[in-house]
Design a protein around this motif. Structure first.
Motif, short mmCIF file in Angstrom:
data_model
loop_
_atom_site.label_atom_id
_atom_site.label_comp_id
_atom_site.label_asym_id
_atom_site.label_seq_id
_atom_site.Cartn_x
_atom_site.Cartn_y
_atom_site.Cartn_z
N MET A 1 27.61 44.67 58.00
CA MET A 1 26.66 44.13 57.07
C MET A 1 27.41 43.39 55.96
SD MET A 1 23.72 46.22 55.15
CE MET A 1 23.85 46.27 53.41
N LYS A 2 27.01 42.18 55.69
CA LYS A 2 27.65 41.37 54.66
C LYS A 2 26.81 41.39 53.40
CE LYS A 2 30.30 38.42 57.61
NZ LYS A 2 30.79 37.08 57.86
N ILE A 3 27.51 41.35 52.28
CA ILE A 3 26.86 41.34 50.98
C ILE A 3 27.27 40.07 50.25
CG2 ILE A 3 26.74 42.47 48.74
CD1 ILE A 3 27.04 45.10 50.13
N GLN A 4 26.26 39.37 49.71
CA GLN A 4 26.51 38.14 48.97
C GLN A 4 26.17 38.36 47.50
OE1 GLN A 4 24.03 34.85 50.17
NE2 GLN A 4 25.70 33.42 49.79
N PHE A 5 27.06 37.93 46.62
CA PHE A 5 26.84 38.08 45.19
C PHE A 5 27.40 36.86 44.47
CE2 PHE A 5 30.79 40.10 46.37
CZ PHE A 5 31.69 39.70 45.41
N GLU A 6 26.92 36.67 43.25
CA GLU A 6 27.38 35.54 42.44
C GLU A 6 28.45 36.00 41.47
OE1 GLU A 6 24.41 33.33 40.42
OE2 GLU A 6 23.64 32.45 42.27
N ILE A 7 29.46 35.16 41.30
CA ILE A 7 30.56 35.45 40.39
C ILE A 7 31.07 34.13 39.82
CG2 ILE A 7 32.31 35.42 42.21
CD1 ILE A 7 33.64 37.80 40.75
N SER A 8 31.47 34.15 38.57
CA SER A 8 32.01 32.93 37.96
C SER A 8 33.52 32.90 38.15
CB SER A 8 31.68 32.88 36.46
OG SER A 8 32.40 33.88 35.77
N ILE A 9 34.10 31.74 37.98
CA ILE A 9 35.55 31.61 38.14
C ILE A 9 36.28 32.40 37.06
CG2 ILE A 9 35.78 29.47 36.81
CD1 ILE A 9 37.63 30.32 40.06
N TYR A 10 35.66 32.53 35.89
CA TYR A 10 36.24 33.31 34.80
C TYR A 10 36.33 34.79 35.19
CZ TYR A 10 36.92 34.94 30.00
OH TYR A 10 37.42 35.53 28.87
N GLN A 11 35.25 35.32 35.76
CA GLN A 11 35.25 36.71 36.20
C GLN A 11 36.22 36.91 37.36
OE1 GLN A 11 31.09 36.90 37.14
NE2 GLN A 11 30.58 37.96 35.22
N LEU A 12 36.25 35.95 38.27
CA LEU A 12 37.13 36.06 39.43
C LEU A 12 38.60 36.05 39.02
CD1 LEU A 12 36.78 36.27 42.49
CD2 LEU A 12 37.11 33.81 42.60
N ALA A 13 38.93 35.34 37.96
CA ALA A 13 40.31 35.31 37.48
C ALA A 13 40.75 36.70 37.00
CB ALA A 13 40.44 34.30 36.34
N PHE A 14 39.87 37.42 36.32
CA PHE A 14 40.21 38.77 35.88
C PHE A 14 40.34 39.73 37.05
CE2 PHE A 14 38.48 37.40 31.69
CZ PHE A 14 39.61 37.68 30.94
N VAL A 15 39.46 39.60 38.04
CA VAL A 15 39.54 40.45 39.23
C VAL A 15 40.85 40.18 39.97
CG1 VAL A 15 38.48 40.96 41.46
CG2 VAL A 15 37.05 40.69 39.45
N ASN A 16 41.19 38.91 40.13
CA ASN A 16 42.45 38.55 40.79
C ASN A 16 43.66 39.12 40.05
OD1 ASN A 16 41.91 37.14 43.16
ND2 ASN A 16 41.46 35.27 42.04
N GLU A 17 43.61 39.06 38.73
CA GLU A 17 44.72 39.58 37.93
C GLU A 17 44.90 41.09 38.12
OE1 GLU A 17 46.02 39.94 33.25
OE2 GLU A 17 44.51 38.47 33.83
N MET A 18 43.77 41.81 38.11
CA MET A 18 43.85 43.26 38.31
C MET A 18 44.37 43.61 39.70
SD MET A 18 40.58 44.93 36.40
CE MET A 18 41.08 46.58 36.82
N LEU A 19 43.90 42.89 40.72
CA LEU A 19 44.36 43.15 42.08
C LEU A 19 45.85 42.82 42.22
CD1 LEU A 19 41.34 41.81 44.14
CD2 LEU A 19 42.20 44.15 44.14
N ALA A 20 46.28 41.74 41.62
CA ALA A 20 47.69 41.35 41.70
C ALA A 20 48.59 42.37 41.02
CB ALA A 20 47.89 39.98 41.08
#
Length: 105
Positions: A1-20
């Motif tokens: 099952m796939k889940i689709q959600f909206e995210i801004s590039i600003y939010q995605l930058a913080f998520v990427n930083e935490m994952l990195a």
């Protein structure tokens, strides 16, 4: 099952930083359960990073699609590591967590 959600590039930058920051360490000396979650997070990190690169010039929030277990592990990772963050980063991650939590239920 796939889940689709909206995210801004600003939010995605913080998520990427935490994952990195988390995936940068050595995982060989950890137990098997930690290695398994590391591999799952690595899979999520690749998709999140690719989406960030593809939409780096986006001004509006964009849609992102992940499998259910990937969204679940991303949610658990962010929930676990949010306590170590500063105010602005914490606020943005809370917004992402709210979106993910809404889609998971």
């Amino acid at each position: 099952m796939k889940i689709q959600f909206e995210i801004s590039i600003y939010q995605l930058a913080f998520v990427n930083e935490m994952l990195a920051d988390f995936l940068n360490g050595n995982v060989n000396s950890h137990p098997k359960a930690v290695k398994a979650s590391y591999c799952l997070l690595m899979e999520v990190a690749e998709k999140v990073l690719k989406k960030g690169i593809d939409n780096r010039l986006a001004l509006k929030p964009f849609k992102m699609t992940l499998k259910y277990y990937q969204v679940y592990y991303l949610h658990q990772f962010l929930l676990t590591h949010i306590d170590n963050e500063q105010t602005e980063k914490r606020r943005v991650i809370r917004e992402v967590l709210a979106t993910l939590n809404q889609k998971l239920t």
